[in-house]
Scaffold this active site. Structure first.
Site, PDB file in Angstrom:
ATOM      1  N   LYS A   8       0.829  -1.202   0.000  1.00  0.00           N
ATOM      2  CA  LYS A   8       0.000   0.000   0.000  1.00  0.00           C
ATOM      3  C   LYS A   8       0.868   1.258   0.000  1.00  0.00           C
ATOM      4  O   LYS A   8       0.624   2.208  -0.754  1.00  0.00           O
ATOM      5  CB  LYS A   8      -0.922   0.018   1.217  1.00  0.00           C
ATOM      6  CG  LYS A   8      -1.760   1.289   1.351  1.00  0.00           C
ATOM      7  CD  LYS A   8      -2.579   1.293   2.622  1.00  0.00           C
ATOM      8  CE  LYS A   8      -1.793   1.819   3.805  1.00  0.00           C
ATOM      9  NZ  LYS A   8      -1.678   3.306   3.781  1.00  0.00           N
ATOM     10  N   ASN A   9       1.879   1.276   0.856  1.00  0.00           N
ATOM     11  CA  ASN A   9       2.689   2.477   1.002  1.00  0.00           C
ATOM     12  C   ASN A   9       3.622   2.717  -0.181  1.00  0.00           C
ATOM     13  O   ASN A   9       4.251   3.772  -0.259  1.00  0.00           O
ATOM     14  CB  ASN A   9       3.495   2.420   2.306  1.00  0.00           C
ATOM     15  CG  ASN A   9       2.607   2.520   3.523  1.00  0.00           C
ATOM     16  OD1 ASN A   9       1.492   3.062   3.452  1.00  0.00           O
ATOM     17  ND2 ASN A   9       3.065   2.001   4.646  1.00  0.00           N
ATOM     18  N   CYS A  37      -8.416  17.466   7.940  1.00  0.00           N
ATOM     19  CA  CYS A  37      -7.723  18.122   9.050  1.00  0.00           C
ATOM     20  C   CYS A  37      -7.692  19.625   8.839  1.00  0.00           C
ATOM     21  O   CYS A  37      -7.693  20.110   7.715  1.00  0.00           O
ATOM     22  CB  CYS A  37      -6.288  17.592   9.184  1.00  0.00           C
ATOM     23  SG  CYS A  37      -6.197  15.823   9.461  1.00  0.00           S
ATOM     24  N   ARG A  58       0.509  21.199  11.515  1.00  0.00           N
ATOM     25  CA  ARG A  58      -0.016  19.934  11.014  1.00  0.00           C
ATOM     26  C   ARG A  58       1.113  19.103  10.420  1.00  0.00           C
ATOM     27  O   ARG A  58       2.173  19.622  10.085  1.00  0.00           O
ATOM     28  CB  ARG A  58      -1.084  20.178   9.947  1.00  0.00           C
ATOM     29  CG  ARG A  58      -0.530  20.985   8.759  1.00  0.00           C
ATOM     30  CD  ARG A  58      -1.645  21.645   7.990  1.00  0.00           C
ATOM     31  NE  ARG A  58      -1.143  22.414   6.880  1.00  0.00           N
ATOM     32  CZ  ARG A  58      -0.659  23.648   6.991  1.00  0.00           C
ATOM     33  NH1 ARG A  58      -0.601  24.225   8.164  1.00  0.00           N
ATOM     34  NH2 ARG A  58      -0.225  24.288   5.926  1.00  0.00           N
ATOM     35  N   ASP A 118       4.273   1.041  11.959  1.00  0.00           N
ATOM     36  CA  ASP A 118       3.112   0.274  11.501  1.00  0.00           C
ATOM     37  C   ASP A 118       3.116  -1.157  12.030  1.00  0.00           C
ATOM     38  O   ASP A 118       2.082  -1.831  12.015  1.00  0.00           O
ATOM     39  CB  ASP A 118       3.071   0.241   9.969  1.00  0.00           C
ATOM     40  CG  ASP A 118       2.561   1.549   9.382  1.00  0.00           C
ATOM     41  OD1 ASP A 118       2.080   2.405  10.147  1.00  0.00           O
ATOM     42  OD2 ASP A 118       2.653   1.713   8.145  1.00  0.00           O
ATOM     43  N   ARG A 163      -8.413  -0.614   4.146  1.00  0.00           N
ATOM     44  CA  ARG A 163      -7.522   0.382   3.554  1.00  0.00           C
ATOM     45  C   ARG A 163      -6.165  -0.216   3.208  1.00  0.00           C
ATOM     46  O   ARG A 163      -5.493   0.268   2.289  1.00  0.00           O
ATOM     47  CB  ARG A 163      -7.320   1.568   4.511  1.00  0.00           C
ATOM     48  CG  ARG A 163      -8.520   2.465   4.701  1.00  0.00           C
ATOM     49  CD  ARG A 163      -8.186   3.631   5.621  1.00  0.00           C
ATOM     50  NE  ARG A 163      -6.910   4.222   5.244  1.00  0.00           N
ATOM     51  CZ  ARG A 163      -5.887   4.390   6.080  1.00  0.00           C
ATOM     52  NH1 ARG A 163      -5.985   4.012   7.348  1.00  0.00           N
ATOM     53  NH2 ARG A 163      -4.765   4.938   5.657  1.00  0.00           N
TER      54      ARG A 163
END
Length: 421
Positions: free
Chosen positions: A22-23, A116, A121, A304, A396
Site C-alpha cells: 500500500k505504502n 484536518c 499539522r 506500523d 484500507r
C-alpha cells in the site's frame, strides 16, 4: 457494515503470498500522473485506498482501470488540477498528489487531507519542500492553492518524513535543474518510487540513503512496473502465527526490510528463518517478553508494526515496553486489547505490556488500520469468539485479510450487518 467473527485457539499452518505494498503503490499511482502515456502497474493490491487514488486520477482527467492484479493509468491528457474535498477525505495520504499535480499541471488546488484543519499539522514539511522548489502556496477556507514555475533546490528536511520525501521527489522531477533532498526518508517504499520514476525516464538517484538527487526536466513516458510486496502485511501474518501458534511462511517479501521485526519475534521465543523471498516462523511454546521496542524511521522498528506485534506479545510471560516515537495517537488499539483480557498500561508515548496466560474473545472495534489488524492478531490467539467491527479501516491496507488467514487454518469469516438507527 461488515464484521469479522474470529474463533481463536487454532494454530496456523501453511504458506501465504504477500500482496503489493500500500505504502508503495499510492505514491506510484500519483507518479503515474507525470507520464504523458500509459503506465501499467503490476501487483497492485485491491484496497480502498487504491480505489480512492484511482478516483482522484479519473477526476483529474486520466483513464484508470483495473485488470486483475494490474492497474492501467493513461495520463496522456489530464484536464484538471483540483482535488475536491470529497476525494481528499477518502484517504489520509491523499496529499501525496500535491507534488504530482503541481509538477504536471503547473498548479494544484487541494483541501486539507483527511479533513484536518490547516495550521500546525503533519503536512508542514510537504509545503516547505514545495516552497523551496519555487511553488507559492495560498491557504484559505480549509484548502490550499499551489502554483508557480518549479526549479531545482536544496531541500533539507527537519525530519525524515516519508510523505514529504515522496512529494518533493514528484515535484522535483518536473522542476528545471537539480534538486537535492537531504535527511530524506530511507524506507524501501522510497526506493520503489525511485525505481518507478526511472522506468518513466526520470533521473533520480540515492533513494535508500539520506540524500536523494533529482535532475529535473527529463522527458517522461509511460512504462510497466511491478510494485514491491507489503512488508507490513508480512509482519501482520508473522505476528498472527506468533499469537496463534503453528508454522507459517510468507513469500514474496524481502526479509531484510523486516529484520527489526523478526529479531523481536525471535527474542520472544519464535523460530524464524529468512531466505530470499521467504520468511518462515514457527511458534510451539509460550511467548516471553522482550527488550524495549522503540519505533523509529527505517531501518528502525516500523511504527506500523507496533500494534500487531504488541497484540502477539499480550499472551505469554514477562513484560515488554513499547516506546512510540513516530506518532502521538498510536495506542488506540490498547483499550480494545484490554477488553480481551490484556494487561497494558499506557503513559504518554510509552506502553507497558504485561504478558497474561490467556486472552478471551470479546466484541471490539477497529479504530485505525494497524490497530484493526492487531485486534485480528489478538483474536486468533484468544479463547472463544471475537467480533471485530469497523472493518473499513482494515480494508484500507489489507486485501482479503480473512481469506489469507483462513487459508492458513484460521477460523475467521466476514459477515455483513445492517445497522438500524
Amino acid at each position: 457494515m461488515s464484521t469479522y467473527l474470529v474463533e481463536g485457539g487454532f494454530p496456523l499452518k501453511g504458506s501465504v503470498a504477500v500482496h503489493g505494498a500500500k505504502n508503495s503503490v499510492l505514491p506510484i499511482l500519483a507518479a503515474a500522473l507525470l507520464a504523458p502515456g500509459e503506465c501499467v502497474i503490476h501487483n497492485c493490491p485491491d484496497l480502498s485506498d487504491v480505489e480512492a487514488s484511482l478516483a482522484i486520477l479519473r477526476h483529474l482527467g486520466c483513464s484508470a482501470r483495473r485488470e486483475g492484479t494490474s492497474v492501467i493509468v493513461d495520463a496522456s491528457a489530464p484536464t484538471r488540477w483540483d482535488v475536491p474535498d470529497r476525494l481528499m477525505r477518502e484517504m489520509r495520504s491523499s496529499v501525496i498528489f500535491l507534488g504530482a499535480v503541481l509538477g504536471r499541471m503547473g498548479r494544484a488546488s487541494l483541501c486539507a487531507p483527511g479533513g484536518c484543519e490547516l495550521g500546525p499539522r503533519p503536512i508542514d514539511l510537504h509545503l516547505a519542500a514545495i516552497r523551496a522548489l519555487g511553488g507559492t502556496i495560498t491557504e484559505e477556507s480549509g484548502g490550499m492553492l499551489c502554483q508557480g514555475a518549479l526549479h531545482g533546490a536544496d531541500i533539507v528536511l527537519s525530519l525524515p518524513s516519508v510523505g514529504a520525501t515522496e512529494n518533493a521527489m514528484l515535484a522535483a522531477v518536473c522542476a528545471k535543474g537539480t534538486t537535492t533532498i537531504t535527511n530524506a526518508a530511507r524506507e524501501p517504499e522510497i526506493v520503489d518510487l525511485q525505481n518507478f520514476l526511472l522506468t518513466l525516464g526520470a533521473r533520480v538517484r540515492g533513494a535508500g540513503s539520506s540524500v536523494i538527487t533529482i535532475e529535473g526536466g527529463a522527458p517522461l513516458h509511460g512504462g510497466s512496473y511491478t510494485v514491491m510486496a507489503d512488508r507490513i502485511v508480512a509482519c501482520t501474518y508473522l505476528a498472527a502465527a506468533a499469537a496463534a501458534g503453528g508454522e507459517v511462511e510468507v513469500t514474496g517479501v524481502d526479509w531484510r526490510t523486516l529484520s527489526t521485526v523478526t529479531a523481536v519475534l525471535t527474542e520472544a521465543g519464535c523460530a524464524v528463518r529468512s531466505q530470499p523471498g521467504v520468511i518462515s516462523l514457527r511458534r510451539d511454546k509460550p511467548l516471553k517478553g522482550v527488550r524495549p521496542i522503540r519505533t523509529a524511521p527505517y531501518p528502525g522498528f516500523p511504527t506500523d508494526a507496533q500494534a500487531p506485534v504488541m497484540a502477539a506479545l499480550c499472551r505469554g510471560s514477562g513484560c515488554t515496553v513499547f516506546v512510540e516515537n513516530m506518532f502521538e495517537s498510536r495506542y488506540r488499539h490498547v483499550d480494545e486489547l484490554i477488553r480481551m483480557g490484556a494487561d497494558i498500561r499506557v503513559e504518554g508515548r510509552v506502553a507497558v505490556v504485561y504478558g497474561v496466560p490467556r486472552l478471551h474473545g470479546a466484541q471490539v472495534r477497529s479504530s485505525d488500520l494497524r490497530g484493526g489488524a492487531a485486534l485480528v492478531v489478538a483474536a486468533l490467539g484468544a479463547e472463544g469468539e471475537s467480533r471485530i467491527e469497523d472493518l473499513h479501516h482494515i480494508d484500507r491496507g489489507y486485501q482479503c485479510l480473512e481469506g489469507d488467514l483462513a487459508a492458513l487454518g484460521a477460523r475467521i469469516r466476514r459477515v455483513a450487518e445492517d445497522r438500524k438507527t
